[in-house]
Design an enzyme around this catalytic site. Sequence first.
Site, mmCIF file in Angstrom:
data_model
loop_
_atom_site.group_PDB
_atom_site.id
_atom_site.type_symbol
_atom_site.label_atom_id
_atom_site.label_comp_id
_atom_site.label_asym_id
_atom_site.label_seq_id
_atom_site.Cartn_x
_atom_site.Cartn_y
_atom_site.Cartn_z
ATOM 1 N N ASN A 9 62.246 42.237 44.837
ATOM 2 C CA ASN A 9 63.472 42.074 45.618
ATOM 3 C C ASN A 9 63.534 43.179 46.674
ATOM 4 O O ASN A 9 63.501 44.366 46.338
ATOM 5 C CB ASN A 9 64.686 42.147 44.688
ATOM 6 C CG ASN A 9 65.986 41.837 45.399
ATOM 7 O OD1 ASN A 9 66.256 42.370 46.471
ATOM 8 N ND2 ASN A 9 66.811 40.993 44.806
ATOM 9 N N ASP A 11 66.011 43.563 48.980
ATOM 10 C CA ASP A 11 67.368 43.725 49.516
ATOM 11 C C ASP A 11 67.659 45.162 49.930
ATOM 12 O O ASP A 11 68.306 45.411 50.955
ATOM 13 C CB ASP A 11 68.411 43.306 48.478
ATOM 14 C CG ASP A 11 68.475 41.807 48.247
ATOM 15 O OD1 ASP A 11 67.842 41.054 49.010
ATOM 16 O OD2 ASP A 11 69.154 41.392 47.291
ATOM 17 N N HIS A 12 67.207 46.124 49.130
ATOM 18 C CA HIS A 12 67.619 47.508 49.383
ATOM 19 C C HIS A 12 66.779 48.208 50.444
ATOM 20 O O HIS A 12 67.138 49.306 50.879
ATOM 21 C CB HIS A 12 67.702 48.281 48.075
ATOM 22 C CG HIS A 12 68.828 47.782 47.225
ATOM 23 N ND1 HIS A 12 70.146 47.837 47.647
ATOM 24 C CD2 HIS A 12 68.851 47.156 46.028
ATOM 25 C CE1 HIS A 12 70.919 47.291 46.726
ATOM 26 N NE2 HIS A 12 70.155 46.867 45.743
ATOM 27 N N ARG A 20 72.479 52.512 58.828
ATOM 28 C CA ARG A 20 72.528 53.163 60.135
ATOM 29 C C ARG A 20 72.538 52.167 61.293
ATOM 30 O O ARG A 20 72.576 52.574 62.452
ATOM 31 C CB ARG A 20 71.322 54.103 60.292
ATOM 32 C CG ARG A 20 71.381 55.342 59.417
ATOM 33 C CD ARG A 20 72.447 56.320 59.853
ATOM 34 N NE ARG A 20 72.128 56.926 61.134
ATOM 35 C CZ ARG A 20 71.449 58.063 61.283
ATOM 36 N NH1 ARG A 20 71.024 58.719 60.211
ATOM 37 N NH2 ARG A 20 71.202 58.549 62.480
ATOM 38 N N HIS A 45 68.478 38.205 48.754
ATOM 39 C CA HIS A 45 69.815 37.656 48.522
ATOM 40 C C HIS A 45 70.585 37.717 49.834
ATOM 41 O O HIS A 45 70.941 38.796 50.299
ATOM 42 C CB HIS A 45 70.524 38.479 47.441
ATOM 43 C CG HIS A 45 71.885 37.961 47.085
ATOM 44 N ND1 HIS A 45 72.676 38.551 46.118
ATOM 45 C CD2 HIS A 45 72.617 36.911 47.558
ATOM 46 C CE1 HIS A 45 73.816 37.889 46.011
ATOM 47 N NE2 HIS A 45 73.809 36.896 46.883
ATOM 48 N N GLU A 72 68.057 33.941 46.954
ATOM 49 C CA GLU A 72 69.274 34.004 46.158
ATOM 50 C C GLU A 72 70.489 33.765 47.047
ATOM 51 O O GLU A 72 70.576 34.327 48.141
ATOM 52 C CB GLU A 72 69.405 35.368 45.480
ATOM 53 C CG GLU A 72 68.311 35.673 44.470
ATOM 54 C CD GLU A 72 68.499 37.016 43.801
ATOM 55 O OE1 GLU A 72 67.910 37.218 42.728
ATOM 56 O OE2 GLU A 72 69.231 37.872 44.352
ATOM 57 N N THR A 102 76.909 45.109 43.241
ATOM 58 C CA THR A 102 75.768 44.236 42.992
ATOM 59 C C THR A 102 76.252 43.107 42.096
ATOM 60 O O THR A 102 77.378 43.152 41.590
ATOM 61 C CB THR A 102 74.604 45.006 42.332
ATOM 62 O OG1 THR A 102 73.463 44.147 42.204
ATOM 63 C CG2 THR A 102 75.001 45.540 40.961
ATOM 64 N N HIS A 193 67.525 41.942 36.755
ATOM 65 C CA HIS A 193 68.738 42.700 37.052
ATOM 66 C C HIS A 193 68.752 43.996 36.247
ATOM 67 O O HIS A 193 68.852 43.982 35.025
ATOM 68 C CB HIS A 193 70.038 41.936 36.790
ATOM 69 C CG HIS A 193 71.213 42.545 37.513
ATOM 70 N ND1 HIS A 193 71.438 42.349 38.861
ATOM 71 C CD2 HIS A 193 72.184 43.380 37.100
ATOM 72 C CE1 HIS A 193 72.517 43.016 39.228
ATOM 73 N NE2 HIS A 193 72.984 43.668 38.182
ATOM 74 N N HIS A 216 65.652 47.218 43.058
ATOM 75 C CA HIS A 216 66.211 48.552 43.281
ATOM 76 C C HIS A 216 65.307 49.649 42.737
ATOM 77 O O HIS A 216 65.068 50.665 43.407
ATOM 78 C CB HIS A 216 67.601 48.643 42.647
ATOM 79 C CG HIS A 216 68.308 49.920 42.928
ATOM 80 N ND1 HIS A 216 68.253 50.995 42.070
ATOM 81 C CD2 HIS A 216 69.064 50.316 43.984
ATOM 82 C CE1 HIS A 216 68.952 51.993 42.577
ATOM 83 N NE2 HIS A 216 69.457 51.609 43.735
#
Length: 245
Positions: A9, A11-12, A20, A45, A72, A102, A193, A216
């Site tokens: 994943n 996403d982060h 920023r 996601h 997702e 989350t 998760h 993550h």
Amino acid sequence: MSRILLGVNIDHIATLRQARGTSYPDPVHAAAVAEHAGADGITIHLREDRRHIIDRDVYLLAKTLKTRMNFECAVTEEMLNIACEVKPTYVCLVPEKRQEVTTEGGLDVAGQLDKITAAVSRLAANGIQVSLFIDADKTQIDAAVASGAPLIEIHTGCYADAKTADEEAKELERIREMAKYAHGKGLIVNAGHGLHYHNVKPIAAIPELYELNIGHAIVARAAIDGLATAVKDMKTLMLEGRRGE
């Protein structure tokens, strides 16, 4: 022994970019790096508030991924429209609350079976395999079967957030039992998760699990493991600049 797959994943990576409002780090670039390193698929996601992944990322990744996209999204008309246009390999339907940091729990499939069934049918008609992100619960698994979805992703958050060894063991056993139950019902069973480097092995040992989706922890590890190189590279550039090179 069956192989277990890793969906990364990203996403982060996008969270860091959005913090920023820059064009970097680019999740599309990150996806390519992850694939090269052995990721079996890329998970993103697209939230309704676009807090990390944005539409541009989705459409570019659809063109550039060498593995598989696991998209997702919430069960909304807007998201289903995007999914049907992009046609990722997988769509994982998840619950979504604007105020949450989350995803906080599994999708209540049993409580909205008609809505979920319609979404599954629509996505399947567009050649998309649908996964439902649910808690390790028989009622939800039975509802997932009834909806026609071929896959589920078991929410491992309670296991990951366990405060004691006894609580962790109890949650692990629940996941084991429900993975076996779901597999026996003919579902492909994924999980994810909150999984990280210190708790993933017992989950990966569950033979019924097909794929783990982890993000993550991988991004956090990358930030630390890559920090020394990043600092050295910046210092080198500064010294070269001072020397006029």
